[in-house]
Write a protein that holds these residues in place. Structure first.
Motif, PDB file in Angstrom:
ATOM      1  N   TYR A 151       0.769  -1.324  -0.117  1.00 29.57           N
ATOM      2  CA  TYR A 151      -0.265  -0.198   0.160  1.00 29.57           C
ATOM      3  C   TYR A 151       1.165   0.998   0.180  1.00 29.57           C
ATOM      4  O   TYR A 151       0.405   2.093  -0.934  1.00 29.57           O
ATOM      5  CB  TYR A 151      -0.970  -0.171   0.828  1.00 29.57           C
ATOM      6  CG  TYR A 151      -2.134  -1.060   1.222  1.00 29.57           C
ATOM      7  CD1 TYR A 151      -2.991  -0.468   0.496  1.00 29.57           C
ATOM      8  CD2 TYR A 151      -1.699  -1.753   1.509  1.00 29.57           C
ATOM      9  CE1 TYR A 151      -3.963  -1.671   0.686  1.00 29.57           C
ATOM     10  CE2 TYR A 151      -2.709  -3.010   1.400  1.00 29.57           C
ATOM     11  CZ  TYR A 151      -4.256  -2.504   0.393  1.00 29.57           C
ATOM     12  OH  TYR A 151      -5.792  -3.492   1.222  1.00 29.57           O
ATOM     13  N   LYS A 152       1.689   1.256   0.700  1.00 27.25           N
ATOM     14  CA  LYS A 152       2.731   2.138   1.000  1.00 27.25           C
ATOM     15  C   LYS A 152       3.405   2.862  -0.700  1.00 27.25           C
ATOM     16  O   LYS A 152       3.453   3.909  -0.760  1.00 27.25           O
ATOM     17  CB  LYS A 152       3.561   2.115   2.327  1.00 27.25           C
ATOM     18  CG  LYS A 152       4.929   3.186   1.573  1.00 27.25           C
ATOM     19  CD  LYS A 152       5.993   2.590   2.654  1.00 27.25           C
ATOM     20  CE  LYS A 152       7.511   3.981   2.979  1.00 27.25           C
ATOM     21  NZ  LYS A 152       8.507   3.414   3.999  1.00 27.25           N
ATOM     22  N   PHE A 153       4.083   1.517  -1.383  1.00 26.79           N
ATOM     23  CA  PHE A 153       4.609   2.135  -2.337  1.00 26.79           C
ATOM     24  C   PHE A 153       3.618   1.726  -3.330  1.00 26.79           C
ATOM     25  O   PHE A 153       3.991   2.999  -3.986  1.00 26.79           O
ATOM     26  CB  PHE A 153       5.283   0.309  -3.133  1.00 26.79           C
ATOM     27  CG  PHE A 153       6.033   0.391  -4.202  1.00 26.79           C
ATOM     28  CD1 PHE A 153       7.165   1.323  -4.140  1.00 26.79           C
ATOM     29  CD2 PHE A 153       6.087  -0.603  -5.260  1.00 26.79           C
ATOM     30  CE1 PHE A 153       7.929   1.676  -5.427  1.00 26.79           C
ATOM     31  CE2 PHE A 153       6.732  -0.168  -6.509  1.00 26.79           C
ATOM     32  CZ  PHE A 153       7.816   1.025  -6.094  1.00 26.79           C
ATOM     33  N   ARG A 154       2.603   1.273  -3.256  1.00 28.41           N
ATOM     34  CA  ARG A 154       1.431   1.970  -4.940  1.00 28.41           C
ATOM     35  C   ARG A 154       0.864   3.427  -4.187  1.00 28.41           C
ATOM     36  O   ARG A 154       0.315   3.970  -6.017  1.00 28.41           O
ATOM     37  CB  ARG A 154       0.391   0.998  -4.122  1.00 28.41           C
ATOM     38  CG  ARG A 154      -0.340   1.112  -5.704  1.00 28.41           C
ATOM     39  CD  ARG A 154      -1.880   0.251  -5.609  1.00 28.41           C
ATOM     40  NE  ARG A 154      -2.701   0.701  -4.790  1.00 28.41           N
ATOM     41  CZ  ARG A 154      -3.521   0.284  -4.598  1.00 28.41           C
ATOM     42  NH1 ARG A 154      -4.165  -1.476  -5.376  1.00 28.41           N
ATOM     43  NH2 ARG A 154      -4.683  -0.562  -3.617  1.00 28.41           N
ATOM     44  N   GLY A 155       1.070   3.375  -3.348  1.00 28.35           N
ATOM     45  CA  GLY A 155       0.554   5.639  -2.544  1.00 28.35           C
ATOM     46  C   GLY A 155       1.482   6.169  -3.125  1.00 28.35           C
ATOM     47  O   GLY A 155       1.363   7.152  -4.091  1.00 28.35           O
ATOM     48  N   LEU A 156       2.978   5.916  -3.164  1.00 25.87           N
ATOM     49  CA  LEU A 156       3.976   7.266  -3.653  1.00 25.87           C
ATOM     50  C   LEU A 156       3.755   6.937  -5.270  1.00 25.87           C
ATOM     51  O   LEU A 156       4.324   8.098  -6.320  1.00 25.87           O
ATOM     52  CB  LEU A 156       5.529   5.932  -3.205  1.00 25.87           C
ATOM     53  CG  LEU A 156       5.126   6.852  -1.992  1.00 25.87           C
ATOM     54  CD1 LEU A 156       7.063   5.737  -1.044  1.00 25.87           C
ATOM     55  CD2 LEU A 156       5.366   7.984  -0.541  1.00 25.87           C
ATOM     56  N   LEU A 157       3.736   6.122  -5.758  1.00 22.97           N
ATOM     57  CA  LEU A 157       3.659   6.240  -6.904  1.00 22.97           C
ATOM     58  C   LEU A 157       2.572   7.072  -7.348  1.00 22.97           C
ATOM     59  O   LEU A 157       2.294   7.477  -8.477  1.00 22.97           O
ATOM     60  CB  LEU A 157       3.509   4.743  -7.734  1.00 22.97           C
ATOM     61  CG  LEU A 157       4.559   3.428  -7.299  1.00 22.97           C
ATOM     62  CD1 LEU A 157       4.032   2.024  -7.597  1.00 22.97           C
ATOM     63  CD2 LEU A 157       5.513   3.611  -8.650  1.00 22.97           C
ATOM     64  N   TYR A 158       1.430   6.556  -7.037  1.00 19.46           N
ATOM     65  CA  TYR A 158      -0.204   7.603  -6.858  1.00 19.46           C
ATOM     66  C   TYR A 158       0.541   8.999  -6.865  1.00 19.46           C
ATOM     67  O   TYR A 158       0.013   9.924  -7.555  1.00 19.46           O
ATOM     68  CB  TYR A 158      -0.851   7.150  -6.172  1.00 19.46           C
ATOM     69  CG  TYR A 158      -2.063   5.617  -6.684  1.00 19.46           C
ATOM     70  CD1 TYR A 158      -2.574   5.957  -8.192  1.00 19.46           C
ATOM     71  CD2 TYR A 158      -2.201   5.164  -5.312  1.00 19.46           C
ATOM     72  CE1 TYR A 158      -3.287   4.700  -8.365  1.00 19.46           C
ATOM     73  CE2 TYR A 158      -2.873   3.644  -6.124  1.00 19.46           C
ATOM     74  CZ  TYR A 158      -3.393   3.894  -7.405  1.00 19.46           C
ATOM     75  OH  TYR A 158      -4.876   2.721  -7.640  1.00 19.46           O
ATOM     76  N   LEU A 159       1.176   9.314  -5.445  1.00 20.63           N
ATOM     77  CA  LEU A 159       1.142  10.182  -5.823  1.00 20.63           C
ATOM     78  C   LEU A 159       2.316  10.543  -6.971  1.00 20.63           C
ATOM     79  O   LEU A 159       1.895  12.062  -6.913  1.00 20.63           O
ATOM     80  CB  LEU A 159       2.526  10.439  -4.726  1.00 20.63           C
ATOM     81  CG  LEU A 159       2.499  11.974  -4.018  1.00 20.63           C
ATOM     82  CD1 LEU A 159       1.350  13.012  -3.335  1.00 20.63           C
ATOM     83  CD2 LEU A 159       3.605  11.571  -2.266  1.00 20.63           C
TER      84      LEU A 159
END
Length: 113
Positions: A68-76
């Motif tokens: 979730y962290k990695f995907r969240g940073l990708l979304y950001l």
């Protein structure tokens, strides 16, 4: 091997081949394969591909905070702050359930909330 050597193009190809072989054999996919390919794609600046792989990894293990962290940073980094906020909040929730506080997640959330 390629991922640890920072050979991201060949790592992405290797992970894709493993996925294809597993699909052809009717075998279930490993979360590590999607995490690895997602990491390789992220380093290759293939944000949509990396997001798709992390989404697959999350579907295989919805309690893995790091995904979730990695995907969240990708979304950001893809200018999707709403999706980033949702994923990073979920990462925080899962980390806290494990007694972990991730400084990067907290810092980014402080700027988004």
């Amino acid at each position: 091997v390629h991922l640890s050597q920072q050979d991201f193009e060949n790592a992405e190809k290797d992970f894709t081949r493993v996925i294809e072989i597993n699909d052809a054999a009717g075998k279930p996919q490993s979360i590590a394969v999607y995490e690895g390919r997602g990491a390789a794609r992220g380093r290759l600046k293939d944000k949509p591909g990396a997001i798709a792989d992390m989404t697959e990894a999350i579907a295989l293990d919805p309690k893995a905070a790091l995904n979730y962290k990695f995907r969240g940073l990708l979304y950001l980094n893809s200018d999707n702050e709403a999706a980033a906020l949702k994923d990073l909040q979920k990462a925080r929730e899962l980390y806290k359930a494990e007694g972990i506080e991730d400084d990067q997640v907290e810092l980014v959330l402080a700027s988004l909330e």
